[in-house]
Design a protein around this motif. Structure first.
Motif, mmCIF file in Angstrom:
data_model
loop_
_atom_site.group_PDB
_atom_site.id
_atom_site.type_symbol
_atom_site.label_atom_id
_atom_site.label_comp_id
_atom_site.label_asym_id
_atom_site.label_seq_id
_atom_site.Cartn_x
_atom_site.Cartn_y
_atom_site.Cartn_z
ATOM 1 N N LEU A 66 0.824 -1.214 0.000
ATOM 2 C CA LEU A 66 0.000 0.000 0.000
ATOM 3 C C LEU A 66 0.855 1.259 0.000
ATOM 4 O O LEU A 66 1.976 1.274 0.523
ATOM 5 C CB LEU A 66 -0.914 0.017 1.223
ATOM 6 N N ALA A 67 0.289 2.334 -0.569
ATOM 7 C CA ALA A 67 0.939 3.642 -0.541
ATOM 8 C C ALA A 67 0.498 4.395 0.716
ATOM 9 O O ALA A 67 -0.533 4.066 1.323
ATOM 10 C CB ALA A 67 0.548 4.436 -1.788
ATOM 11 N N ALA A 68 1.288 5.411 1.094
ATOM 12 C CA ALA A 68 1.016 6.170 2.322
ATOM 13 C C ALA A 68 -0.377 6.803 2.307
ATOM 14 O O ALA A 68 -0.985 6.974 3.369
ATOM 15 C CB ALA A 68 2.094 7.235 2.505
ATOM 16 N N ASP A 69 -0.904 7.110 1.115
ATOM 17 C CA ASP A 69 -2.240 7.726 1.053
ATOM 18 C C ASP A 69 -3.377 6.683 1.040
ATOM 19 O O ASP A 69 -4.521 7.027 0.786
ATOM 20 C CB ASP A 69 -2.344 8.668 -0.157
ATOM 21 N N GLN A 70 -3.029 5.416 1.324
ATOM 22 C CA GLN A 70 -4.053 4.361 1.340
ATOM 23 C C GLN A 70 -4.283 3.788 2.740
ATOM 24 O O GLN A 70 -4.735 2.654 2.896
ATOM 25 C CB GLN A 70 -3.668 3.254 0.346
ATOM 26 N N GLN A 71 -4.004 4.595 3.756
ATOM 27 C CA GLN A 71 -4.184 4.156 5.151
ATOM 28 C C GLN A 71 -5.629 3.731 5.430
ATOM 29 O O GLN A 71 -5.879 2.789 6.183
ATOM 30 C CB GLN A 71 -3.769 5.307 6.078
ATOM 31 N N ALA A 107 -5.284 -2.536 -8.928
ATOM 32 C CA ALA A 107 -4.853 -1.645 -10.007
ATOM 33 C C ALA A 107 -4.078 -0.428 -9.499
ATOM 34 O O ALA A 107 -3.282 0.141 -10.245
ATOM 35 C CB ALA A 107 -6.070 -1.194 -10.810
ATOM 36 N N ASP A 108 -4.293 -0.017 -8.222
ATOM 37 C CA ASP A 108 -3.739 1.271 -7.771
ATOM 38 C C ASP A 108 -2.825 1.191 -6.547
ATOM 39 O O ASP A 108 -2.665 2.184 -5.843
ATOM 40 C CB ASP A 108 -4.903 2.228 -7.454
ATOM 41 N N CYS A 109 -2.232 0.040 -6.265
ATOM 42 C CA CYS A 109 -1.308 -0.034 -5.118
ATOM 43 C C CYS A 109 0.118 0.224 -5.619
ATOM 44 O O CYS A 109 0.344 0.405 -6.812
ATOM 45 C CB CYS A 109 -1.428 -1.394 -4.433
ATOM 46 N N VAL A 110 1.087 0.225 -4.701
ATOM 47 C CA VAL A 110 2.486 0.456 -5.097
ATOM 48 C C VAL A 110 2.984 -0.717 -5.953
ATOM 49 O O VAL A 110 3.575 -0.520 -7.018
ATOM 50 C CB VAL A 110 3.388 0.616 -3.850
ATOM 51 N N ALA A 111 2.730 -1.944 -5.479
ATOM 52 C CA ALA A 111 3.193 -3.129 -6.202
ATOM 53 C C ALA A 111 2.362 -4.336 -5.798
ATOM 54 O O ALA A 111 1.835 -4.391 -4.674
ATOM 55 C CB ALA A 111 4.666 -3.388 -5.886
ATOM 56 N N ASN A 112 2.233 -5.288 -6.714
ATOM 57 C CA ASN A 112 1.549 -6.562 -6.448
ATOM 58 C C ASN A 112 2.538 -7.705 -6.608
ATOM 59 O O ASN A 112 3.324 -7.717 -7.569
ATOM 60 C CB ASN A 112 0.442 -6.799 -7.483
ATOM 61 N N THR A 138 4.074 -3.142 -10.830
ATOM 62 C CA THR A 138 4.324 -1.966 -9.991
ATOM 63 C C THR A 138 3.455 -0.795 -10.464
ATOM 64 O O THR A 138 3.946 0.132 -11.106
ATOM 65 C CB THR A 138 5.814 -1.568 -10.052
ATOM 66 N N PRO A 139 2.140 -0.823 -10.150
ATOM 67 C CA PRO A 139 1.246 0.242 -10.640
ATOM 68 C C PRO A 139 1.627 1.647 -10.177
ATOM 69 O O PRO A 139 1.409 2.609 -10.905
ATOM 70 C CB PRO A 139 -0.123 -0.157 -10.084
ATOM 71 N N ARG A 140 2.170 1.787 -8.952
ATOM 72 C CA ARG A 140 2.530 3.132 -8.455
ATOM 73 C C ARG A 140 3.951 3.100 -7.906
ATOM 74 O O ARG A 140 4.177 3.333 -6.714
ATOM 75 C CB ARG A 140 1.537 3.580 -7.370
ATOM 76 N N LEU A 141 4.869 2.865 -8.817
ATOM 77 C CA LEU A 141 6.289 2.709 -8.480
ATOM 78 C C LEU A 141 6.851 3.875 -7.665
ATOM 79 O O LEU A 141 7.688 3.692 -6.779
ATOM 80 C CB LEU A 141 7.058 2.565 -9.803
ATOM 81 N N GLU A 142 6.403 5.094 -7.951
ATOM 82 C CA GLU A 142 6.992 6.286 -7.323
ATOM 83 C C GLU A 142 6.363 6.636 -5.972
ATOM 84 O O GLU A 142 6.870 7.501 -5.257
ATOM 85 C CB GLU A 142 6.840 7.501 -8.254
#
Ligand SMILES: Cc1cc2nc3c(=O)[nH]c(=O)nc-3n(C[C@H](O)[C@H](O)[C@H](O)COP(=O)(O)O)c2cc1C
Length: 159
Positions: A66-71, A107-112, A138-142
């Motif tokens: 998960l990305a930091a904005d997906q808490q 579809a929208d996490c950092v990596a699967n 890696t849908p949201r690599l950055e």
């Protein structure tokens, strides 16, 4: 000892499972790579989780970082059971089919990381499922990954 244990930072991931037409997501922090060759990751799952039921039924799982904005996803998927609610639908999470496993990717996490279970090990009040990573993207690599320490969420960034 308890204070020392609380200093261990954890990643925050969603574990995707799929069986009998049900796709479920569970928040998991006890997740780690445990081998380079072959690439193996483990997830520690308590037997009472719905995830445990689906995982033993189908033998496949997807680790979504998960990305930091997906808490909010982590909080919801970590407090509700798939036995009572369709978490994917409730959160409106977009998915994409995987090539090599039945469990969809997010579809929208950092990596699967799509995994097939290769061994199972009881560990106290949890059970370790070791999976070979057979597919990934890696849908949201950055994006900065979400992390947690002492039950407080944060973000991983390079110094
Ligand atoms: C940050 C966080 C990390 C968690 N890590 C794990 C874990 O590694 N293993 C586990 O079995 N449960 C873990 N949980 C608890 C499950 O996510 C929670 O019990 C969930 O509701 C189980 O969902 P399920 O019944 O749909 O499988 C965690 C919860 C949170 C909030």
């Amino acid at each position: 000892m308890k204070q020392a244990l609380r200093l261990l930072p954890w990643p925050v991931t969603l574990i995707g499972t799929y069986a009998g037409g049900r796709h479920n997501l569970m928040t998991a922090s006890w997740v780690s790579q445990v081998s380079f060759r072959p690439p193996l990751v483990m997830v520690s799952v308590a037997p009472e989780r719905y995830t445990y039921e689906l995982l033993t039924a189908n033998g496949e799982f997807v680790v979504s970082i998960l990305a930091a904005d997906q808490q909010q996803w982590a909080e919801f998927c970590g407090s509700r059971s798939g036995r009572d609610v369709d978490k994917v639908k409730e959160l409106g999470i977009k998915t994409a089919p995987a090539q090599k496993v039945k469990v969809p990717l997010l579809a929208d996490c950092v990596a699967n990381l799509a995994c097939r279970v290769v061994s199972i090990h009881p560990a106290g009040d949890h059970v370790l499922f070791v999976g070979e990573v057979i597919e990934g993207n890696t849908p949201r690599l950055e994006a900065a990954p979400l992390v947690i320490k002492d039950w407080e969420y944060g973000r991983y960034t390079k110094d």
